[in-house]
Design a protein around this motif. Structure first.
Motif, PDB file in Angstrom:
ATOM      1  N   GLY A 207      34.946 -16.604 -77.408  1.00 20.72           N
ATOM      2  CA  GLY A 207      33.623 -16.212 -77.239  1.00 20.72           C
ATOM      3  C   GLY A 207      32.733 -16.702 -78.409  1.00 20.72           C
ATOM      4  O   GLY A 207      31.627 -17.327 -78.179  1.00 20.72           O
ATOM      5  N   ALA A 208      33.235 -16.584 -79.680  1.00 17.93           N
ATOM      6  CA  ALA A 208      32.387 -17.372 -80.459  1.00 17.93           C
ATOM      7  C   ALA A 208      32.417 -18.780 -80.767  1.00 17.93           C
ATOM      8  O   ALA A 208      31.245 -19.289 -80.824  1.00 17.93           O
ATOM      9  CB  ALA A 208      32.858 -17.007 -81.857  1.00 17.93           C
ATOM     10  N   THR A 209      33.349 -19.571 -80.016  1.00 14.51           N
ATOM     11  CA  THR A 209      33.208 -20.828 -79.920  1.00 14.51           C
ATOM     12  C   THR A 209      32.148 -21.302 -78.793  1.00 14.51           C
ATOM     13  O   THR A 209      31.359 -22.266 -78.887  1.00 14.51           O
ATOM     14  CB  THR A 209      34.700 -21.338 -79.623  1.00 14.51           C
ATOM     15  OG1 THR A 209      35.426 -21.202 -80.474  1.00 14.51           O
ATOM     16  CG2 THR A 209      34.381 -23.052 -79.461  1.00 14.51           C
ATOM     17  N   ILE A 210      32.409 -20.436 -77.675  1.00 14.92           N
ATOM     18  CA  ILE A 210      31.181 -20.703 -76.492  1.00 14.92           C
ATOM     19  C   ILE A 210      29.957 -20.389 -76.987  1.00 14.92           C
ATOM     20  O   ILE A 210      28.907 -21.169 -76.888  1.00 14.92           O
ATOM     21  CB  ILE A 210      31.571 -19.615 -75.365  1.00 14.92           C
ATOM     22  CG1 ILE A 210      33.088 -20.300 -74.968  1.00 14.92           C
ATOM     23  CG2 ILE A 210      30.428 -19.801 -74.436  1.00 14.92           C
ATOM     24  CD1 ILE A 210      33.748 -19.268 -73.800  1.00 14.92           C
ATOM     25  N   TRP A 211      29.493 -19.231 -77.554  1.00 17.24           N
ATOM     26  CA  TRP A 211      28.261 -18.913 -78.152  1.00 17.24           C
ATOM     27  C   TRP A 211      27.863 -20.257 -79.166  1.00 17.24           C
ATOM     28  O   TRP A 211      26.580 -20.726 -79.199  1.00 17.24           O
ATOM     29  CB  TRP A 211      28.318 -18.007 -79.054  1.00 17.24           C
ATOM     30  CG  TRP A 211      27.076 -17.685 -79.678  1.00 17.24           C
ATOM     31  CD1 TRP A 211      25.763 -17.190 -79.229  1.00 17.24           C
ATOM     32  CD2 TRP A 211      26.769 -17.757 -81.155  1.00 17.24           C
ATOM     33  NE1 TRP A 211      24.764 -16.999 -80.106  1.00 17.24           N
ATOM     34  CE2 TRP A 211      25.286 -17.278 -81.323  1.00 17.24           C
ATOM     35  CE3 TRP A 211      27.460 -18.383 -82.179  1.00 17.24           C
ATOM     36  CZ2 TRP A 211      24.614 -17.659 -82.618  1.00 17.24           C
ATOM     37  CZ3 TRP A 211      26.508 -18.775 -83.486  1.00 17.24           C
ATOM     38  CH2 TRP A 211      25.416 -18.062 -83.432  1.00 17.24           C
ATOM     39  N   ARG A 212      28.577 -21.033 -80.117  1.00 18.75           N
ATOM     40  CA  ARG A 212      28.291 -21.793 -80.973  1.00 18.75           C
ATOM     41  C   ARG A 212      27.795 -23.046 -80.058  1.00 18.75           C
ATOM     42  O   ARG A 212      26.772 -23.802 -80.411  1.00 18.75           O
ATOM     43  CB  ARG A 212      29.386 -22.020 -82.018  1.00 18.75           C
ATOM     44  CG  ARG A 212      29.778 -21.336 -83.256  1.00 18.75           C
ATOM     45  CD  ARG A 212      30.949 -21.320 -83.807  1.00 18.75           C
ATOM     46  NE  ARG A 212      30.818 -22.838 -84.251  1.00 18.75           N
ATOM     47  CZ  ARG A 212      30.738 -23.048 -85.516  1.00 18.75           C
ATOM     48  NH1 ARG A 212      30.606 -22.073 -86.515  1.00 18.75           N
ATOM     49  NH2 ARG A 212      30.817 -24.378 -86.063  1.00 18.75           N
TER      50      ARG A 212
ATOM     51  N   SER B 207      27.037 -23.221 -76.846  1.00 20.17           N
ATOM     52  CA  SER B 207      25.717 -23.108 -76.422  1.00 20.17           C
ATOM     53  C   SER B 207      24.602 -23.221 -77.132  1.00 20.17           C
ATOM     54  O   SER B 207      23.535 -23.833 -76.714  1.00 20.17           O
ATOM     55  CB  SER B 207      25.885 -22.010 -75.425  1.00 20.17           C
ATOM     56  OG  SER B 207      25.957 -20.871 -76.288  1.00 20.17           O
ATOM     57  N   THR B 208      24.824 -22.656 -78.410  1.00 14.89           N
ATOM     58  CA  THR B 208      23.401 -22.584 -78.939  1.00 14.89           C
ATOM     59  C   THR B 208      23.129 -24.058 -79.767  1.00 14.89           C
ATOM     60  O   THR B 208      22.068 -24.491 -79.784  1.00 14.89           O
ATOM     61  CB  THR B 208      23.843 -21.670 -80.495  1.00 14.89           C
ATOM     62  OG1 THR B 208      24.073 -20.646 -79.755  1.00 14.89           O
ATOM     63  CG2 THR B 208      22.540 -21.767 -81.341  1.00 14.89           C
TER      64      THR B 208
END
Length: 183
Positions: free
Chosen positions: A93-98, A100-101
């Motif tokens: 989840g943290a990787t996906i957020w990074r 996409s940001t």
């Protein structure tokens, strides 16, 4: 004396290996037919307890108290497996957020989103670097850049700095020449 030590060493070796061999080859009490081969198969380095009752052999292994889903060993505790799955999901989840940001910041700044994504995934400071690059690349729309100022305004500002003694005559002459050459 040397032969006595040799015999003692041989005797000790025989005693070490005779224990497990003797236990493994010892049959249960002669209370029935010959025990099946599964009575001599070790599990977790222990032999089972075989008993003969009502014309049937039963094989029981000592209970180790562990989680044993497949019967092949103590296994991994379910709580540990759940914790590892939770950690993996948080990391994903943290990787996906990074990513996409970073892609959004790169698009907003007119940068290549794929390059920004690669920089982010390569190292920890990738998100910071993309954010800084996006902010440095974008120019606020209300502030005029140095090239947009007229030559007259720049020369007036230079004269003002010289009059206030904030720059020397040599600096004034050099900058004045650069402004005039830029016309």
């Amino acid at each position: 004396m040397k032969t006595r030590r040799s015999w003692v060493a041989i005797a000790l070796l025989l005693l070490m290996f005779a224990g497990p061999i003797g236990v493994a080859s010892a049959a249960p009490a002669d209370t029935g037919p010959k025990p099946p081969p599964k009575c001599f198969v070790q599990k977790n380095f222990e032999l089972p307890t075989c008993s003969y009752a009502n014309g049937q052999w039963t094989v029981e292994y000592p209970d180790d108290g562990g989680f044993d889903p497949g019967g092949s060993g103590p296994g991994i505790p379910a709580g540990f497996v759940a914790l590892m799955i939770l950690i993996a999901l948080i990391g994903l989840g943290a990787t996906i957020w990074r990513v996409s940001t970073v892609r959004r910041l790169a698009r907003d700044a007119g940068m290549d989103p794929d390059t920004a994504t690669a920089v982010t995934l390569v190292g920890n400071p990738g998100l910071d670097a993309t954010y800084l690059a996006a902010n440095l690349r974008g120019q606020p729309s209300g502030a005029p850049s140095a090239s947009e100022e007229s030559a007259e305004e720049r020369l007036t500002e230079l004269k003002s700095l010289l009059d206030k003694s904030l720059i020397t005559q040599a600096e004034y002459d050099a900058r004045r020449k650069a402004v005039i050459d830029g016309l």
